[in-house]
Design a protein around this motif. Sequence first.
Motif, PDB file in Angstrom:
ATOM      1  N   UNK A   1       0.831  -1.204   0.000  1.00  0.00           N
ATOM      2  CA  UNK A   1       0.000   0.000   0.000  1.00  0.00           C
ATOM      3  C   UNK A   1       0.863   1.252   0.000  1.00  0.00           C
ATOM      4  N   UNK A   2       1.883   1.267   0.854  1.00  0.00           N
ATOM      5  CA  UNK A   2       2.767   2.443   0.911  1.00  0.00           C
ATOM      6  C   UNK A   2       3.437   2.685  -0.435  1.00  0.00           C
ATOM      7  N   UNK A   3       3.937   1.609  -1.064  1.00  0.00           N
ATOM      8  CA  UNK A   3       4.623   1.767  -2.335  1.00  0.00           C
ATOM      9  C   UNK A   3       3.666   2.239  -3.431  1.00  0.00           C
ATOM     10  N   UNK A   4       2.465   1.678  -3.463  1.00  0.00           N
ATOM     11  CA  UNK A   4       1.489   2.093  -4.470  1.00  0.00           C
ATOM     12  C   UNK A   4       1.074   3.549  -4.283  1.00  0.00           C
ATOM     13  N   UNK A   5       0.945   3.978  -3.032  1.00  0.00           N
ATOM     14  CA  UNK A   5       0.635   5.385  -2.784  1.00  0.00           C
ATOM     15  C   UNK A   5       1.782   6.279  -3.220  1.00  0.00           C
ATOM     16  N   UNK A   6       3.015   5.847  -2.964  1.00  0.00           N
ATOM     17  CA  UNK A   6       4.176   6.619  -3.413  1.00  0.00           C
ATOM     18  C   UNK A   6       4.188   6.755  -4.935  1.00  0.00           C
ATOM     19  N   UNK A   7       3.664   5.719  -5.606  1.00  0.00           N
ATOM     20  CA  UNK A   7       3.622   5.736  -7.076  1.00  0.00           C
ATOM     21  C   UNK A   7       2.374   6.426  -7.617  1.00  0.00           C
ATOM     22  N   UNK A   8       1.543   6.959  -6.695  1.00  0.00           N
ATOM     23  CA  UNK A   8       0.332   7.650  -7.119  1.00  0.00           C
ATOM     24  C   UNK A   8      -0.788   6.734  -7.577  1.00  0.00           C
ATOM     25  N   UNK A   9      -0.733   5.467  -7.205  1.00  0.00           N
ATOM     26  CA  UNK A   9      -1.741   4.488  -7.629  1.00  0.00           C
ATOM     27  C   UNK A   9      -2.737   4.253  -6.493  1.00  0.00           C
ATOM     28  N   UNK A  10      -3.551   5.271  -6.234  1.00  0.00           N
ATOM     29  CA  UNK A  10      -4.470   5.219  -5.105  1.00  0.00           C
ATOM     30  C   UNK A  10      -5.497   4.113  -5.205  1.00  0.00           C
ATOM     31  N   UNK A  11      -6.057   3.896  -6.392  1.00  0.00           N
ATOM     32  CA  UNK A  11      -7.092   2.877  -6.551  1.00  0.00           C
ATOM     33  C   UNK A  11      -6.533   1.485  -6.229  1.00  0.00           C
ATOM     34  N   UNK A  12      -5.356   1.169  -6.767  1.00  0.00           N
ATOM     35  CA  UNK A  12      -4.750  -0.131  -6.476  1.00  0.00           C
ATOM     36  C   UNK A  12      -4.396  -0.254  -4.997  1.00  0.00           C
ATOM     37  N   UNK A  13      -3.910   0.841  -4.406  1.00  0.00           N
ATOM     38  CA  UNK A  13      -3.570   0.826  -2.992  1.00  0.00           C
ATOM     39  C   UNK A  13      -4.793   0.490  -2.149  1.00  0.00           C
TER      40      UNK A  13
ATOM     41  N   UNK B   1      -7.971   4.356   3.788  1.00  0.00           N
ATOM     42  CA  UNK B   1      -9.002   4.052   2.782  1.00  0.00           C
ATOM     43  C   UNK B   1      -9.877   5.276   2.529  1.00  0.00           C
ATOM     44  N   UNK B   2     -10.304   5.935   3.594  1.00  0.00           N
ATOM     45  CA  UNK B   2     -11.171   7.102   3.445  1.00  0.00           C
ATOM     46  C   UNK B   2     -10.459   8.223   2.712  1.00  0.00           C
ATOM     47  N   UNK B   3      -9.178   8.425   3.013  1.00  0.00           N
ATOM     48  CA  UNK B   3      -8.420   9.482   2.330  1.00  0.00           C
ATOM     49  C   UNK B   3      -8.300   9.173   0.841  1.00  0.00           C
ATOM     50  N   UNK B   4      -8.084   7.886   0.505  1.00  0.00           N
ATOM     51  CA  UNK B   4      -8.013   7.500  -0.907  1.00  0.00           C
ATOM     52  C   UNK B   4      -9.355   7.755  -1.584  1.00  0.00           C
ATOM     53  N   UNK B   5     -10.440   7.366  -0.908  1.00  0.00           N
ATOM     54  CA  UNK B   5     -11.783   7.566  -1.477  1.00  0.00           C
ATOM     55  C   UNK B   5     -12.072   9.044  -1.727  1.00  0.00           C
TER      56      UNK B   5
ATOM     57  N   UNK C   1      -3.376  10.256   2.709  1.00  0.00           N
ATOM     58  CA  UNK C   1      -3.239   8.809   2.817  1.00  0.00           C
ATOM     59  C   UNK C   1      -1.788   8.426   3.091  1.00  0.00           C
ATOM     60  N   UNK C   2      -0.851   9.111   2.407  1.00  0.00           N
ATOM     61  CA  UNK C   2       0.573   8.838   2.636  1.00  0.00           C
ATOM     62  C   UNK C   2       0.969   9.213   4.063  1.00  0.00           C
TER      63      UNK C   2
END
Length: 526
Positions: free
Chosen positions: A462-474, A498-502, A509-510
């Motif tokens: 999740x942390x890596x996907x957020x760093x890559x800007x991939x919120x949906x996958x995270x 999850x709420x921050x991504x939504x 989220x990060x």
Amino acid sequence: MTGMAWTRGAARLLGAVAAMLAVFASPAVRAEWWEAQTSHFVVYSESDKGDAEKFAALLERFDNALRTLQGMPVPGPEVGAANRVQVYRTGDTDNIAVFAHASGSGVAGFYIPRAGNPVAFVPARERIATSKGIQAGPRLDIRTVLLHEYTHHFMLSNFSTAYPQWYTEGSAELYSTIRFMDDGSFHVGDVPQARGAALDYLPDIPLTRLFDTKATLSGMQQYQSYTFGWLLSHYLNFAPERKGQLLTYLKALNSGEDSLTAAKRVFGDLDALQREVRRYKRGPFLGYDVKPGHYVEPKVAMRRLTAAEEALIRDHMRSQRGVDRKEARDVASDMAGKDAAFSDSLPAQLWVGEAQIDARDWDAAEVAADRALKINPESSAANLLKANVFMGRGKADKSAYAKARPYFIKARHLDELDPRPAIGYYLSFREAGEAVPAAAVTALEQVYPEASFDPQYRLLMTRQLLDDGKGHLARTVIAPIAFQGHEGKEENLLLAVVKAIDDGKLDEARAKMAEIFKKMEEEGEK
């Protein structure tokens, strides 16, 4: 048992070392130790051969039953040696309770989800000693506890669906009572007898609170969420008039709809549903028999543990269970020198080396690792052990992280189904404070099928996907472990991510993920 640094704190169970030593003191008459291996389990059992074989076959039948119910191929794909759940059976229920640092609780077993090293501990004999003698009446038994926990393992390994806590625990209770017949069929729907008293005498949880993840449940309601969760799961799965509603509700939850809002929309009048469930608990309870097509009895490979393994197994179990700093030193001290005494045994080198890493004695761990590599330079586990020695030294000398990488690469090449080398390789850059190359990120992503049951791995992803800007996958990665409870005194940081991504707030989220990892690091230093 050491894994990467990120797993050590999460697996820790604190308690009295003296009591632990008492549990594993050598008995007057030492029983046999057998290894029973199936496609998905490795059982280390202090029992006779037939008992160990029968227990392992039952576990494998349970995995096959879950696959049958989910419409998946039976048997499933090869999971690899590192991903088989290692089940340790010794002593009785009292011993396991002490081992879990919950003396007198009647704990009948526990499970620790670790990528590349999932473990469970259960008694070899069912017995609960109390001040008034042997406990009578229905209770949580060995089989039910382990099947309950394996259901969690199975669902996280195979699905990315987020479930609310009541259903996560309720469905695990539902499947834990699967009853197997001699002709290969099985029955689903039996009542968990240990929950009977709670079902009869404790009050129901109001559904308006159970479905509301923002509501804080009382201690009694939290306890009842297992029993009432089973009842509600049973009813929604089997009642013809509610057919399809549960799946619709879960889909709504996973699409981001508020739990209580979705429940009211899908189930209608929640007070009416409450009355239906209250009537349902009087029985009779529905259920059905399943006869798998082309049933084949599980294959169990049996072997007696070697003299080296039997000499080390009890200390190894303490290490596998998870240790704090003091106990790590005690275990390492008790195992010290046994790698030299059994210099031709690969398990002895691996087990002693892992214990020395937990104790942060890098020199002793390296001696064992080098001896393991001499015995078998093509052992993935031996290369992984050597890599972890350098990872440990990296805390004081960051140049050590680079020295770990060749061993991680070789370990990964030797066993592509073991997720630990890929995770370690990725962390060797992250913990060194270096930019993580694309190849390391790819390796981390590739082991998702083998590591998804481990919450710690999901946090890394999740942390890596957020760093890559991939919120949906995270979100898809973290959601299955985020919807696990109700609001309490402390913020549910997972659900906050999850709420921050939504809400499209990836920076927030990060920041929440950073809080999670900071807490984990602080816990790991204890």
